[in-house]
Write a protein that holds these residues in place. Sequence first.
Motif, PDB file in Angstrom:
ATOM      1  N   ASN A 125       0.845  -1.191   0.000  1.00  0.00           N
ATOM      2  CA  ASN A 125       0.000   0.000   0.000  1.00  0.00           C
ATOM      3  C   ASN A 125       0.885   1.247   0.000  1.00  0.00           C
ATOM      4  O   ASN A 125       2.103   1.165   0.118  1.00  0.00           O
ATOM      5  CB  ASN A 125      -0.920  -0.018   1.226  1.00  0.00           C
ATOM      6  N   LEU A 144      -2.590 -13.427  -1.909  1.00  0.00           N
ATOM      7  CA  LEU A 144      -3.725 -13.164  -2.781  1.00  0.00           C
ATOM      8  C   LEU A 144      -3.831 -14.261  -3.830  1.00  0.00           C
ATOM      9  O   LEU A 144      -2.820 -14.813  -4.273  1.00  0.00           O
ATOM     10  CB  LEU A 144      -3.559 -11.827  -3.512  1.00  0.00           C
ATOM     11  N   GLU A 148      -7.597 -12.083  -7.283  1.00  0.00           N
ATOM     12  CA  GLU A 148      -7.577 -10.949  -6.357  1.00  0.00           C
ATOM     13  C   GLU A 148      -6.488  -9.954  -6.730  1.00  0.00           C
ATOM     14  O   GLU A 148      -6.673  -8.738  -6.620  1.00  0.00           O
ATOM     15  CB  GLU A 148      -7.367 -11.440  -4.924  1.00  0.00           C
ATOM     16  N   ALA A 149      -5.348 -10.472  -7.177  1.00  0.00           N
ATOM     17  CA  ALA A 149      -4.239  -9.597  -7.558  1.00  0.00           C
ATOM     18  C   ALA A 149      -4.585  -8.773  -8.796  1.00  0.00           C
ATOM     19  O   ALA A 149      -4.297  -7.567  -8.852  1.00  0.00           O
ATOM     20  CB  ALA A 149      -2.984 -10.428  -7.813  1.00  0.00           C
ATOM     21  N   ARG A 151      -7.534  -7.842  -9.717  1.00  0.00           N
ATOM     22  CA  ARG A 151      -8.516  -6.837  -9.298  1.00  0.00           C
ATOM     23  C   ARG A 151      -7.872  -5.730  -8.468  1.00  0.00           C
ATOM     24  O   ARG A 151      -8.346  -4.600  -8.455  1.00  0.00           O
ATOM     25  CB  ARG A 151      -9.651  -7.503  -8.520  1.00  0.00           C
ATOM     26  N   GLN A 152      -6.780  -6.069  -7.812  1.00  0.00           N
ATOM     27  CA  GLN A 152      -6.074  -5.068  -7.023  1.00  0.00           C
ATOM     28  C   GLN A 152      -5.382  -4.049  -7.923  1.00  0.00           C
ATOM     29  O   GLN A 152      -5.385  -2.847  -7.634  1.00  0.00           O
ATOM     30  CB  GLN A 152      -5.049  -5.752  -6.119  1.00  0.00           C
ATOM     31  N   ASN A 155      -7.695  -1.031 -10.723  1.00  0.00           N
ATOM     32  CA  ASN A 155      -8.392  -0.394  -9.611  1.00  0.00           C
ATOM     33  C   ASN A 155      -8.608   1.079  -9.921  1.00  0.00           C
ATOM     34  O   ASN A 155      -7.642   1.811 -10.123  1.00  0.00           O
ATOM     35  CB  ASN A 155      -7.548  -0.557  -8.339  1.00  0.00           C
ATOM     36  N   TYR A 160      -2.625   1.277  -7.690  1.00  0.00           N
ATOM     37  CA  TYR A 160      -2.077  -0.045  -7.438  1.00  0.00           C
ATOM     38  C   TYR A 160      -1.483  -0.677  -8.682  1.00  0.00           C
ATOM     39  O   TYR A 160      -0.784  -1.687  -8.600  1.00  0.00           O
ATOM     40  CB  TYR A 160      -3.159  -0.933  -6.822  1.00  0.00           C
ATOM     41  N   TYR A 205       0.446  -9.602  -0.377  1.00  0.00           N
ATOM     42  CA  TYR A 205      -0.092  -8.239  -0.273  1.00  0.00           C
ATOM     43  C   TYR A 205       0.029  -7.730   1.159  1.00  0.00           C
ATOM     44  O   TYR A 205      -0.211  -8.482   2.118  1.00  0.00           O
ATOM     45  CB  TYR A 205      -1.562  -8.212  -0.682  1.00  0.00           C
ATOM     46  N   ASP A 207      -1.250  -4.281   3.451  1.00  0.00           N
ATOM     47  CA  ASP A 207      -1.982  -3.023   3.442  1.00  0.00           C
ATOM     48  C   ASP A 207      -1.243  -1.930   4.227  1.00  0.00           C
ATOM     49  O   ASP A 207      -1.738  -0.830   4.396  1.00  0.00           O
ATOM     50  CB  ASP A 207      -3.401  -3.200   3.972  1.00  0.00           C
TER      51      ASP A 207
END
Length: 324
Positions: A125, A144, A148-149, A151-152, A155, A160, A205, A207
């Motif tokens: 992050n 992830l 998921e990666a 979609r990260q 964004n 990201y 990942y 945050d």
Amino acid sequence: MKIYSTENNRQQKVSIIVPVYNGEKYISRCINSISNQDYDNLQIIVVDDGSTDNTLAVLQKIHDDRIQIFSISNGGVSSARNFGLSKATGDYVMFADADDWLNPNVIGALVSAEQSYGYDMILGNYSRNTEFSKITDRISFKELTKDEAYRQIINPYGFYGSVWAKVFKMDIIKSNNLLFDKNISVGEDLLFVYQYLNLIKTVGYSDAELYNYCINNHSVLHTLDEQKIDQRLDILKVYEIILKQKNIKKQSYYNRLVAIYVRELTDWYCYAVHFKRNELSSLLKTKINKYWYTFIQDNTFTVKNKFAAFLKYHFPILAYNLKG
């Protein structure tokens, strides 16, 4: 959730590539934030991309044997990063922009996570703070799924897809001859990250705010002039390249990707109409028409965002004047 200490696994080399153009006012902050990390085995590659100010003089005052300074003819950030990759000898590679900086003690934690679980990539992050943020020596990570990666990084509400605040494995980059596209000047980092993600299996990942992004508070709408339109349209090329990927429609992030693309299209359509770029506005409108229904049906954006896109699409002059 996995917790890693920065005290573990210090033997692997990390190459950090920093392209800079006319960065005399802020480059020392960036480089010092890297030099002062609690992780020692670093190769700090600074690529001066044809600066015309005192950037080189500032860099030469920074005393750290791990810093390698290269000066090349101005070719843009993609060329500078590619040059940096050609000089990188680390096991891992990271990127930083010259006006940004790393928070303390993060590289050790990232390397520890890479080594402990064999992640092929780590996403971190970032913050938009103007002062150094305090990061403890224990940073949490989670694994992830590939979905998921994707979609990260695809964004609409963050950066990201940028290459900073991430760790890449050098052998994957080298063995696949992965480079930044020198023909794309906006969104080239998103394309690089997406292409790298296509090549790997595991993603970690965190945050935690590992990186400080220096944001320009001036809206593109307020600063854009006609000469900048064609260059900034490169971001559309990036989405179009991804949309041409095999089986892209089967991916869970497909509708999100289309929604972001259409929102960008309506922005640039609005500008093109304002600047009376008739051929360009006609082309953009055709592209909007192709995906408009998907954009409306998808839930990536709020009703307010969709209404703004509707105004830009159907009433571009009014929308431009309201924003401008």
